[in-house]
Scaffold this motif. Structure first.
Motif, PDB file in Angstrom:
ATOM      1  N   LEU A   1       0.837  -1.203   0.000  1.00  0.00           N
ATOM      2  CA  LEU A   1       0.000   0.000   0.000  1.00  0.00           C
ATOM      3  C   LEU A   1       0.876   1.258   0.000  1.00  0.00           C
ATOM      4  O   LEU A   1       0.644   2.203  -0.761  1.00  0.00           O
ATOM      5  CB  LEU A   1      -0.946  -0.009   1.210  1.00  0.00           C
TER       6      LEU A   1
ATOM      7  N   GLU B   1      -9.403   2.550   4.838  1.00  0.00           N
ATOM      8  CA  GLU B   1      -9.733   1.492   5.802  1.00  0.00           C
ATOM      9  C   GLU B   1     -11.202   1.560   6.170  1.00  0.00           C
ATOM     10  O   GLU B   1     -11.723   0.649   6.812  1.00  0.00           O
ATOM     11  CB  GLU B   1      -8.856   1.615   7.061  1.00  0.00           C
TER      12      GLU B   1
ATOM     13  N   ARG C   1       2.372  16.923   9.542  1.00  0.00           N
ATOM     14  CA  ARG C   1       2.982  15.731  10.141  1.00  0.00           C
ATOM     15  C   ARG C   1       3.666  16.123  11.445  1.00  0.00           C
ATOM     16  O   ARG C   1       4.076  17.285  11.606  1.00  0.00           O
ATOM     17  CB  ARG C   1       4.038  15.122   9.206  1.00  0.00           C
TER      18      ARG C   1
HETATM   19  C1  LIG Z   1      -4.229   2.845   6.059  1.00  0.00           C
HETATM   20  C2  LIG Z   1      -4.961   4.133   5.828  1.00  0.00           C
HETATM   21  C3  LIG Z   1      -6.343   4.169   5.899  1.00  0.00           C
HETATM   22  C4  LIG Z   1      -7.043   5.345   5.630  1.00  0.00           C
HETATM   23  N1  LIG Z   1      -8.419   5.339   5.583  1.00  0.00           N
HETATM   24  C5  LIG Z   1      -9.065   6.441   5.129  1.00  0.00           C
HETATM   25  C6  LIG Z   1     -10.467   6.417   4.876  1.00  0.00           C
HETATM   26  O1  LIG Z   1     -11.145   5.416   5.083  1.00  0.00           O
HETATM   27  N2  LIG Z   1     -11.046   7.533   4.366  1.00  0.00           N
HETATM   28  C7  LIG Z   1     -10.333   8.676   4.118  1.00  0.00           C
HETATM   29  O2  LIG Z   1     -10.916   9.652   3.634  1.00  0.00           O
HETATM   30  N3  LIG Z   1      -9.003   8.735   4.370  1.00  0.00           N
HETATM   31  C8  LIG Z   1      -8.358   7.656   4.854  1.00  0.00           C
HETATM   32  N4  LIG Z   1      -6.997   7.697   5.070  1.00  0.00           N
HETATM   33  C9  LIG Z   1      -6.269   8.947   4.793  1.00  0.00           C
HETATM   34  C10 LIG Z   1      -5.568   9.552   6.031  1.00  0.00           C
HETATM   35  O3  LIG Z   1      -6.521  10.180   6.841  1.00  0.00           O
HETATM   36  C11 LIG Z   1      -4.499  10.508   5.513  1.00  0.00           C
HETATM   37  O4  LIG Z   1      -3.512   9.777   4.845  1.00  0.00           O
HETATM   38  C12 LIG Z   1      -3.828  11.319   6.633  1.00  0.00           C
HETATM   39  O5  LIG Z   1      -4.746  12.140   7.272  1.00  0.00           O
HETATM   40  C13 LIG Z   1      -2.680  12.161   6.086  1.00  0.00           C
HETATM   41  O6  LIG Z   1      -3.124  13.044   5.067  1.00  0.00           O
HETATM   42  P1  LIG Z   1      -2.504  13.011   3.613  1.00  0.00           P
HETATM   43  O7  LIG Z   1      -2.662  11.615   3.087  1.00  0.00           O
HETATM   44  O8  LIG Z   1      -3.325  13.978   2.813  1.00  0.00           O
HETATM   45  O9  LIG Z   1      -1.053  13.404   3.699  1.00  0.00           O
HETATM   46  C14 LIG Z   1      -6.320   6.527   5.352  1.00  0.00           C
HETATM   47  C15 LIG Z   1      -4.915   6.483   5.309  1.00  0.00           C
HETATM   48  C16 LIG Z   1      -4.252   5.301   5.512  1.00  0.00           C
HETATM   49  C17 LIG Z   1      -2.750   5.288   5.366  1.00  0.00           C
END
Ligand SMILES: Cc1cc2nc3c(=O)[nH]c(=O)nc-3n(C[C@H](O)[C@H](O)[C@H](O)COP(=O)(O)O)c2cc1C
Length: 217
Positions: A147, A165, A207
């Motif tokens: 992933l 997730e 972060r």
């Molecule tokens: C394993 C994983 C599961 C996540 N699940 C969701 C989700 O179900 N819905 C969503 O909108 N964002 C989801 N996220 C996004 C995270 O909230 C996001 O990566 C984090 O807040 C950091 O923001 P960025 O990706 O914009 O840098 C997920 C991220 C990861 C890595």
């Protein structure tokens, strides 16, 4: 000067709204799938399976799993270019590893006469198998490497993505049982291009400070 890897990682944002008119090219999709295939894993176990949802019929089936839980993630099923189920093997066995060993022979990494030696590292899988034959903790950890690699590959190609997730895992596993073929899906990835109104696209990156997560000794 900032390294381009850091530029990639700063560029990417989790997409909250997709532009339904934009499709990821077949060439870029293949690059993503090849990056996923090349993901490293413990003892080269590769305990994963991926289901790319693209047809309208498959999208509808996926959308139906969102009827109760995590409805906020549902629009991505139709608006994203593709929706990918990431699945891991919950019961990784010696038979599964035999496929890896035989492919290593085919790829010239292991001599046919050394096949038995190829199984030496299988003790790692055994170490991570509980009394019921469950390997989920270990195989799921490997899957998340794929992933992470997918997210970076997409960022490099300037393709947006949403790791998800927030799926109704029970329903997804029931609905796609045939395609998952015994593998278990707890996480998915939407890919495509964000809509001009995506609220997340213009958010600053946030972060924890390096000093709060790192110890150098
Ligand atoms: C394993 C994983 C599961 C996540 N699940 C969701 C989700 O179900 N819905 C969503 O909108 N964002 C989801 N996220 C996004 C995270 O909230 C996001 O990566 C984090 O807040 C950091 O923001 P960025 O990706 O914009 O840098 C997920 C991220 C990861 C890595």
């Amino acid at each position: 000067m900032t390294h381009e890897i850091i530029e990639d990682l700063n560029w990417r944002r989790t997409t909250k709204k997709y532009d339904p008119t934009r499709k990821v090219s077949e060439e870029d999709l293949n690059t993503l799938l090849e990056a996923i295939r090349l993901t490293p894993s413990s003892i080269n176990s590769q305990p994963w399976r991926f289901v790319v949802i693209d047809s309208q019929a498959a999208r509808q089936r996926m959308a139906d799993t969102f009827s109760e839980k995590f409805v906020f993630n549902k629009p991505h099923v139709f608006d994203a270019s593709h929706f990918v189920l990431f699945a891991y093997n919950p019961r990784y066995t010696r038979e599964d590893y035999a496929q890896v060993v035989d492919k290593q022979i085919e790829d010239g990494r292991l001599k046919p006469e050394d096949r038995e030696r190829g199984f030496r590292s299988f003790f790692f899988a055994e170490m991570n198998t509980d009394e019921n034959g469950d390997t989920s903790c270990w195989t799921k950890a490997q899957l998340y490497i794929a992933l992470g690699s997918a997210l970076h590959t997409l960022a490099r190609m300037r393709i947006d993505a949403t790791p998800i997730e927030g799926i109704d895992a029970q329903r997804v596993n029931e609905e796609f049982a045939k395609q998952l073929d015994g593998y278990r899906c707890d996480v998915a990835l939407a890919i495509g291009y964000h809509h001009p109104d995506d609220p997340n696209a213009a958010q600053p990156k946030s972060r924890r400070r390096l000093g709060s997560i790192l110890v150098r000794i």
